[in-house]
Design a protein around this motif. Structure first.
Motif, PDB file in Angstrom:
ATOM      1  N   ALA A  76       0.810  -1.222   0.000  1.00  0.00           N
ATOM      2  CA  ALA A  76       0.000   0.000   0.000  1.00  0.00           C
ATOM      3  C   ALA A  76       0.844   1.273   0.000  1.00  0.00           C
ATOM      4  N   ALA A  77       2.085   1.193   0.473  1.00  0.00           N
ATOM      5  CA  ALA A  77       2.918   2.391   0.630  1.00  0.00           C
ATOM      6  C   ALA A  77       3.104   3.179  -0.664  1.00  0.00           C
ATOM      7  N   PRO A  78       3.395   2.551  -1.812  1.00  0.00           N
ATOM      8  CA  PRO A  78       3.553   3.342  -3.040  1.00  0.00           C
ATOM      9  C   PRO A  78       2.299   4.118  -3.416  1.00  0.00           C
ATOM     10  N   TRP A  79       1.131   3.526  -3.191  1.00  0.00           N
ATOM     11  CA  TRP A  79      -0.122   4.222  -3.493  1.00  0.00           C
ATOM     12  C   TRP A  79      -0.314   5.423  -2.563  1.00  0.00           C
ATOM     13  N   PHE A  80      -0.022   5.221  -1.277  1.00  0.00           N
ATOM     14  CA  PHE A  80      -0.171   6.317  -0.322  1.00  0.00           C
ATOM     15  C   PHE A  80       0.827   7.433  -0.626  1.00  0.00           C
ATOM     16  N   ASN A  81       2.065   7.065  -0.937  1.00  0.00           N
ATOM     17  CA  ASN A  81       3.099   8.065  -1.208  1.00  0.00           C
ATOM     18  C   ASN A  81       2.828   8.852  -2.482  1.00  0.00           C
ATOM     19  N   ALA A  82       2.023   8.278  -3.390  1.00  0.00           N
ATOM     20  CA  ALA A  82       1.712   8.966  -4.636  1.00  0.00           C
ATOM     21  C   ALA A  82       0.611  10.025  -4.467  1.00  0.00           C
ATOM     22  N   LEU A  83      -0.059  10.029  -3.311  1.00  0.00           N
ATOM     23  CA  LEU A  83      -1.100  11.023  -3.065  1.00  0.00           C
ATOM     24  C   LEU A  83      -0.486  12.417  -2.920  1.00  0.00           C
ATOM     25  N   PRO A  84      -1.224  13.464  -3.239  1.00  0.00           N
ATOM     26  CA  PRO A  84      -0.721  14.825  -3.016  1.00  0.00           C
ATOM     27  C   PRO A  84      -0.350  15.058  -1.552  1.00  0.00           C
ATOM     28  N   ASP A  85       0.626  15.932  -1.339  1.00  0.00           N
ATOM     29  CA  ASP A  85       1.085  16.200   0.023  1.00  0.00           C
ATOM     30  C   ASP A  85      -0.051  16.639   0.936  1.00  0.00           C
ATOM     31  N   ALA A 112       5.332   5.312   6.099  1.00  0.00           N
ATOM     32  CA  ALA A 112       5.146   4.834   4.724  1.00  0.00           C
ATOM     33  C   ALA A 112       6.131   5.459   3.746  1.00  0.00           C
ATOM     34  N   GLY A 113       6.590   6.659   4.022  1.00  0.00           N
ATOM     35  CA  GLY A 113       7.466   7.348   3.083  1.00  0.00           C
ATOM     36  C   GLY A 113       8.915   6.928   3.124  1.00  0.00           C
ATOM     37  N   GLY A 114       9.271   6.058   4.049  1.00  0.00           N
ATOM     38  CA  GLY A 114      10.673   5.666   4.188  1.00  0.00           C
ATOM     39  C   GLY A 114      11.108   4.628   3.172  1.00  0.00           C
ATOM     40  N   GLU A 115      12.430   4.429   3.077  1.00  0.00           N
ATOM     41  CA  GLU A 115      12.978   3.354   2.250  1.00  0.00           C
ATOM     42  C   GLU A 115      12.459   2.027   2.811  1.00  0.00           C
ATOM     43  N   PRO A 116      12.166   1.024   1.946  1.00  0.00           N
ATOM     44  CA  PRO A 116      11.473  -0.179   2.399  1.00  0.00           C
ATOM     45  C   PRO A 116      12.054  -0.852   3.643  1.00  0.00           C
ATOM     46  N   LEU A 117      13.357  -1.104   3.676  1.00  0.00           N
ATOM     47  CA  LEU A 117      13.900  -1.773   4.851  1.00  0.00           C
ATOM     48  C   LEU A 117      13.801  -0.899   6.095  1.00  0.00           C
ATOM     49  N   GLN A 118      14.012   0.394   5.931  1.00  0.00           N
ATOM     50  CA  GLN A 118      13.944   1.290   7.081  1.00  0.00           C
ATOM     51  C   GLN A 118      12.524   1.403   7.626  1.00  0.00           C
ATOM     52  N   ARG A 119      11.544   1.518   6.732  1.00  0.00           N
ATOM     53  CA  ARG A 119      10.172   1.604   7.243  1.00  0.00           C
ATOM     54  C   ARG A 119       9.748   0.266   7.843  1.00  0.00           C
ATOM     55  N   HIS A 120      10.256  -0.835   7.298  1.00  0.00           N
ATOM     56  CA  HIS A 120       9.931  -2.138   7.856  1.00  0.00           C
ATOM     57  C   HIS A 120      10.464  -2.263   9.280  1.00  0.00           C
ATOM     58  N   ILE A 121      11.677  -1.813   9.488  1.00  0.00           N
ATOM     59  CA  ILE A 121      12.262  -1.836  10.827  1.00  0.00           C
ATOM     60  C   ILE A 121      11.456  -0.950  11.769  1.00  0.00           C
ATOM     61  N   ALA A 122      11.013   0.199  11.272  1.00  0.00           N
ATOM     62  CA  ALA A 122      10.198   1.097  12.091  1.00  0.00           C
ATOM     63  C   ALA A 122       8.858   0.455  12.452  1.00  0.00           C
ATOM     64  N   TRP A 123       8.242  -0.229  11.487  1.00  0.00           N
ATOM     65  CA  TRP A 123       6.964  -0.880  11.758  1.00  0.00           C
ATOM     66  C   TRP A 123       7.126  -2.039  12.737  1.00  0.00           C
ATOM     67  N   PHE A 124       8.222  -2.759  12.644  1.00  0.00           N
ATOM     68  CA  PHE A 124       8.422  -3.953  13.454  1.00  0.00           C
ATOM     69  C   PHE A 124       9.152  -3.676  14.762  1.00  0.00           C
ATOM     70  N   GLY A 125       9.798  -2.531  14.872  1.00  0.00           N
ATOM     71  CA  GLY A 125      10.600  -2.245  16.055  1.00  0.00           C
ATOM     72  C   GLY A 125       9.772  -1.877  17.261  1.00  0.00           C
ATOM     73  N   THR A 126      10.461  -1.427  18.295  1.00  0.00           N
ATOM     74  CA  THR A 126       9.783  -1.103  19.545  1.00  0.00           C
ATOM     75  C   THR A 126       9.046   0.229  19.488  1.00  0.00           C
ATOM     76  N   GLY A 127       9.446   1.096  18.572  1.00  0.00           N
ATOM     77  CA  GLY A 127       8.848   2.425  18.519  1.00  0.00           C
ATOM     78  C   GLY A 127       9.533   3.419  19.433  1.00  0.00           C
ATOM     79  N   LEU A 128      10.610   3.018  20.094  1.00  0.00           N
ATOM     80  CA  LEU A 128      11.331   3.934  20.980  1.00  0.00           C
ATOM     81  C   LEU A 128      12.134   4.922  20.144  1.00  0.00           C
ATOM     82  N   GLU A 129      11.878   6.204  20.343  1.00  0.00           N
ATOM     83  CA  GLU A 129      12.556   7.215  19.543  1.00  0.00           C
ATOM     84  C   GLU A 129      13.924   7.532  20.158  1.00  0.00           C
ATOM     85  N   PRO A 130      14.857   8.032  19.355  1.00  0.00           N
ATOM     86  CA  PRO A 130      16.204   8.347  19.859  1.00  0.00           C
ATOM     87  C   PRO A 130      16.211   9.288  21.059  1.00  0.00           C
TER      88      PRO A 130
END
Length: 627
Positions: A380-389, A422-440
């Protein structure tokens, strides 16, 4: 199945090894309480605590020793192609019917490269007196653990970290990079551990050690398996045959067997295949449920059991049970395990142990056959990213206003994470989706905390990352990533430690060697099709299970952590995350952690996914580093 341990001192003598080896044995005895045996010379020692699963006679106790060559073997696991190896080396003077002993003539014939011939789950140690080398190896998926540490010129190894910590020369200094990864990912990528002086043997590798040298040979490259286009019907028939073969191999044991069931597709299909191969009246199935209705799947598991006619057992886990399991795991496992499902898995294993010695479990199905909702997110990410800002910003505002939910994997949580990353590079957004969500901002541990792999430390970047980044198909790329990381470092650790605490052997038929190669070579469109995850697996399940089960969406074994943090675990959480304690440690920002906890307690947000790894980390520090 057993706990193994030992030490070598090439060219010298082991210092005070006897007492240390006995302590190590006691540390891993829960893995094998049936036999205890140590073999030793001045320069090498090896011990095993055995769980009697195949050939219960004393002559099958480990370690195995070949007196003619001076080669010793200790192995934790199960070798499913042992009958074929016995036939190949029929002239070898076996002393038992053990599935482990055939490794000896295999190694004597072909050396370390022969270990790639093993089909099963294993972590093994071989002392070769001819070369003065210690050989350590693990299976392809990483089902069984093995750790090692250097103390001067000596090398010490063990199935679990706490056994190594009994040696006074093995320090408890924390590995800062590993801690950062744990707090942001929820696991520590191999070969690191949370202790700076202890390393993990990587899955699918053989490590040879002698003197100051160390050589690593990788015999399993899942990212290199080619994709083959197969018609759906042919792929389904092939999958069914391979799964039947895998289950049949893993049902071989001299003890009663069972299946962990959740009422979902993966475990339900395993139970259905096992019930056909192993009479249902003697096959046990086990499930765990919770008092919180949205987390309780006992009715679905009971439906599967009734359909198959198995001997079914249901266990209920309330807050007091979970707290007891939390304390047991914290005291008995010297690694922080961020997956809260380790608690009900331990409760389930403890309840199953009086009935069976081996259970089948569904680990690997999601990674190999496309079961996670994050895979739909990548489509779904490519479709969402193609929407207007302006549209995307509007959606983000609407989603942010969505009230938090405390249900099991709520849609609100999934959509918020999707929109945020959704706007991140695939591996990076995948890590964000699967990670703990703890921000730096919540960490003071490292100056530069990014989303792994961030390249800030060359040792944290896996050897396979470049090959994976070059994979053109995004779905295949992220599924491989999950197989190589999340499955290996989180799910399999959870199952192994939880079941072994109860002296119960768990096997994962989906990780069978032939089945794994087949699954890795499937086109992603046979795994995720439209809005359906695990499409091919569900086609096979539909022929074996009630329609209601075969079509269920991914649920998983989840724990009602959000409410538990606010109620039954409240006192423990307040102590572990106390501001003065965090400030003294200097790892977590006390103010930010306090804000997260306050927002969670006031129902302004559901921060359970972020808070739980922090709680586990603090409990680990308290028990294992004395901090």
């Amino acid at each position: 199945m057993c706990g193994i341990y030992g030490a070598v001192s090439p060219g010298g003598s082991l210092v005070e090894a006897g007492d240390i080896l006995e302590r190590m044995g006691r540390c891993v005895r829960h893995r094998g309480p049936d036999d205890h045996h140590i073999v030793a010379r001045d320069h090498a020692a090896m011990g095993a605590e055995r769980l009697r699963v195949t050939d219960p006679r004393p002559r099958a106790a480990q370690p195995f020793c070949d007196s003619a060559s001076g080669v010793w073997l200790a192995c934790n696991g199960a070798i499913y192609n042992a009958p074929a190896l016995r036939a190949r080396y029929s002239r070898y003077a076996y002393r038992s019917r053990s599935d482990i002993e055939p490794i000896l003539p295999l190694y004597l014939d072909r050396g370390i490269r022969s270990l790639a011939d093993l089909d099963g789950m294993f972590a093994l140690a071989i002392w070769d007196d001819r070369s003065g080398r210690l050989v350590l190896a693990r299976d392809r998926a990483g089902e069984k653990p093995l750790f090692y540490a250097r103390v001067g010129s000596e090398v010490w190894f063990a199935s679990e970290v706490q056994a190594l910590l009994t040696h006074p020369g093995v320090g408890r200094d924390e590995d800062a990079v590993a801690a950062r990864d744990f707090l942001t990912l929820g696991y520590v990528p191999e070969p690191r551990t949370m202790f700076a002086g202890i390393r993990k043997v990587e899955a699918g590798t053989v490590v040879t050690l002698g003197g100051a040298g160390e050589d690593v040979h990788t015999f399993w490259h899942p990212e290199a398996v080619p994709v083959r286009e197969l018609p759906a019907d042919e792929a389904g028939q092939r999958l069914e045959t391979l799964l039947e073969n895998a289950v049949a191999r893993q049902l071989q044991a001299d003890v009663p067997l069972g299946v962990f069931t959740s009422g979902g597709v993966d475990s339900g299909l395993l139970a259905a295949v096992a019930a056909r191969a192993y009479h249902p009246n003697t096959l046990h199935t086990f499930t765990v449920g919770f008092t919180a209705p949205s987390y309780d799947e006992r009715s679905h598991a009971a439906l599967v059991a009734a359909h198959l006619g198995t001997r079914h057992h249901a266990v209920t886990a309330d807050e007091s049970d979970l707290f007891e399991a939390f304390e047991t795991v914290a005291a008995g496992v010297a690694e922080p395990v961020a997956d809260p499902a380790i608690l009900p898995t331990y409760i389930l294993a403890r309840a199953a142990r009086p009935h069976v010695g081996v259970v089948l479990s569904g680990e690997g199905a999601d990674e190999l056959f496309g079961g996670y909702p994050t895979y739909l997110g990548h489509l779904a990410a490519p479709w969402f990213n193609a929407l207007p800002d302006t549209v995307r910003r509007g959606v983000a505002r609407l989603v942010a206003a969505w009230p938090p939910s405390r249900g099991k994997v709520p849609l609100e949580f999934l959509i918020k994470r999707f929109v945020a990353e959704a706007g991140g590079e695939p591996l990076q957004r995948h890590i964000a989706w699967f990670g703990t969500g703890l921000e730096p901002a919540a960490l003071t541990l490292c100056e530069s905390v990014g989303r792994w792999p961030d390249g800030t430390d060359g040792n944290t970047v896996p050897r396979w990352l470049d090959a994976l980044a070059a994979e053109p198909d995004v779905l295949r790329r992220v599924m491989l990533f999950d197989y190589l990381t999340y499955l290996r470092e989180n799910l399999l650790v959870k199952v192994d430690r939880a079941t072994m605490l109860a002296a119960l052997e768990a096997r994962a038929p989906y990780l069978d060697r032939e089945l794994t190669v087949f699954a890795l070579g499937l086109s992603p469109h046979l795994k995720v099709r439209g809005p359906i995850t695990k499409w091919l697996l569900k086609q096979v399940a539909a022929r074996r299970l009630p329609r209601r089960i075969a079509r269920r969406r991914k649920r998983g074994l989840s724990v009602p952590i959000a409410d538990w943090i606010n109620h039954g675990l409240r006192g423990a959480v307040d102590g572990l995350l106390a501001p003065e304690r965090l400030r003294a440690q200097g790892v977590l920002h006390a103010a930010r952690v306090g804000q997260l906890l306050s927002e969670h307690r006031s129902d302004r947000a559901n921060h359970a996914r972020v808070l739980w790894p922090l709680i586990v980390y603090q409990a680990w520090r308290e028990r294992w580093t004395g901090d």
